[in-house]
Design an enzyme around this catalytic site. Structure first.
Site, PDB file in Angstrom:
ATOM      1  N   CYS A  10       0.869  -1.172   0.000  1.00  0.00           N
ATOM      2  CA  CYS A  10       0.000   0.000   0.000  1.00  0.00           C
ATOM      3  C   CYS A  10       0.907   1.223   0.000  1.00  0.00           C
ATOM      4  O   CYS A  10       2.078   1.128  -0.355  1.00  0.00           O
ATOM      5  CB  CYS A  10      -0.977  -0.021   1.183  1.00  0.00           C
ATOM      6  SG  CYS A  10      -0.231   0.139   2.814  1.00  0.00           S
ATOM      7  N   ASN A  13       2.445   1.499   4.361  1.00  0.00           N
ATOM      8  CA  ASN A  13       2.707   0.241   5.062  1.00  0.00           C
ATOM      9  C   ASN A  13       2.407   0.340   6.554  1.00  0.00           C
ATOM     10  O   ASN A  13       3.090  -0.263   7.380  1.00  0.00           O
ATOM     11  CB  ASN A  13       4.137  -0.233   4.807  1.00  0.00           C
ATOM     12  CG  ASN A  13       4.414  -1.670   5.255  1.00  0.00           C
ATOM     13  OD1 ASN A  13       5.505  -1.978   5.686  1.00  0.00           O
ATOM     14  ND2 ASN A  13       3.441  -2.545   5.147  1.00  0.00           N
ATOM     15  N   ARG A  16      -3.311  -0.732   5.508  1.00  0.00           N
ATOM     16  CA  ARG A  16      -3.862  -1.810   4.676  1.00  0.00           C
ATOM     17  C   ARG A  16      -2.927  -2.991   4.501  1.00  0.00           C
ATOM     18  O   ARG A  16      -3.339  -4.145   4.703  1.00  0.00           O
ATOM     19  CB  ARG A  16      -4.252  -1.266   3.297  1.00  0.00           C
ATOM     20  CG  ARG A  16      -5.392  -0.279   3.340  1.00  0.00           C
ATOM     21  CD  ARG A  16      -5.685   0.299   1.985  1.00  0.00           C
ATOM     22  NE  ARG A  16      -4.602   1.202   1.593  1.00  0.00           N
ATOM     23  CZ  ARG A  16      -4.507   1.775   0.401  1.00  0.00           C
ATOM     24  NH1 ARG A  16      -5.403   1.518  -0.528  1.00  0.00           N
ATOM     25  NH2 ARG A  16      -3.517   2.601   0.139  1.00  0.00           N
ATOM     26  N   SER A  17      -1.685  -2.744   4.096  1.00  0.00           N
ATOM     27  CA  SER A  17      -0.808  -3.883   3.806  1.00  0.00           C
ATOM     28  C   SER A  17      -0.433  -4.688   5.053  1.00  0.00           C
ATOM     29  O   SER A  17      -0.369  -5.922   4.968  1.00  0.00           O
ATOM     30  CB  SER A  17       0.415  -3.458   2.996  1.00  0.00           C
ATOM     31  OG  SER A  17       1.154  -2.457   3.627  1.00  0.00           O
ATOM     32  N   ASP A 133      -8.784   2.694   1.852  1.00  0.00           N
ATOM     33  CA  ASP A 133      -7.686   3.233   2.655  1.00  0.00           C
ATOM     34  C   ASP A 133      -8.318   3.854   3.898  1.00  0.00           C
ATOM     35  O   ASP A 133      -8.938   4.911   3.835  1.00  0.00           O
ATOM     36  CB  ASP A 133      -6.891   4.282   1.878  1.00  0.00           C
ATOM     37  CG  ASP A 133      -5.666   4.770   2.640  1.00  0.00           C
ATOM     38  OD1 ASP A 133      -5.507   4.417   3.834  1.00  0.00           O
ATOM     39  OD2 ASP A 133      -4.859   5.496   2.034  1.00  0.00           O
TER      40      ASP A 133
END
Length: 161
Positions: A10, A13, A16-17, A133
């Site tokens: 993303c 970091n 989302r990731s 997001d």
């Protein structure tokens, strides 16, 4: 057959990731599947930071501790280290394609190179869509992000069998 390796990407970091990484780790454990899993951001301004406290809270709601995760920026060697890199939105996919190592006349490099795609492309009916997001949002937005990345994680594991 080598162990599958997956990187989630993303922007920073921290939201989302790391949640996608946590969701896939949890699904892999449940399925008894060995997978190399990591996450990174296209931007580096959060490098070394823990995930957003709201991401930590959302993962904890599902019994997962991500407080020890640390943000990092995507590196060129990630394109060789991972077989699959999932971008969490279209802009990050464009950025990954831009920084992906290129060979002669702009063609992808020879040898092992990660496949790039949107994460939600693995979820039937969600192809081409982004994972929300939640950074500027509320706890409900983090819950929606978790729902998206969890659905994708289940589908990734299902496809491994």
């Amino acid at each position: 057959m080598s162990q599958p390796s997956i990187l989630f990407v993303c922007l920073g970091n921290i939201c989302r990731s790391p949640l996608a990484e946590a969701a896939l780790r949890a699904e892999a454990v449940l399925a008894g599947v060995a997978v190399t899993i990591d996450s990174a951001g296209t931007g580096g301004w959060h490098a070394g930071d823990a995930p957003d406290p709201r991401a930590i809270s959302e993962a904890e709601r599902h019994g997962i501790d991500i407080s020890h995760y640390r943000a990092r920026q995507v590196r060129v060697d990630d394109f060789r280290r991972f077989g699959q890199i999932y971008a969490l939105d279209q802009q990050n996919l464009r950025d990954l394609r831009r920084i992906q190592p290129k060979g002669f006349m702009g063609r992808p490099i020879a040898g092992p190179s990660a496949r790039l795609s949107l994460l939600m492309d693995v979820v039937p009916g969600r192809e081409g869509t982004a994972v929300i997001d939640p950074y500027g949002g509320t706890a409900d937005d983090f819950a929606e992000t978790w729902a998206d990345v969890s659905a994708a994680a289940r589908e990734i594991i299902r496809r491994m069998f």
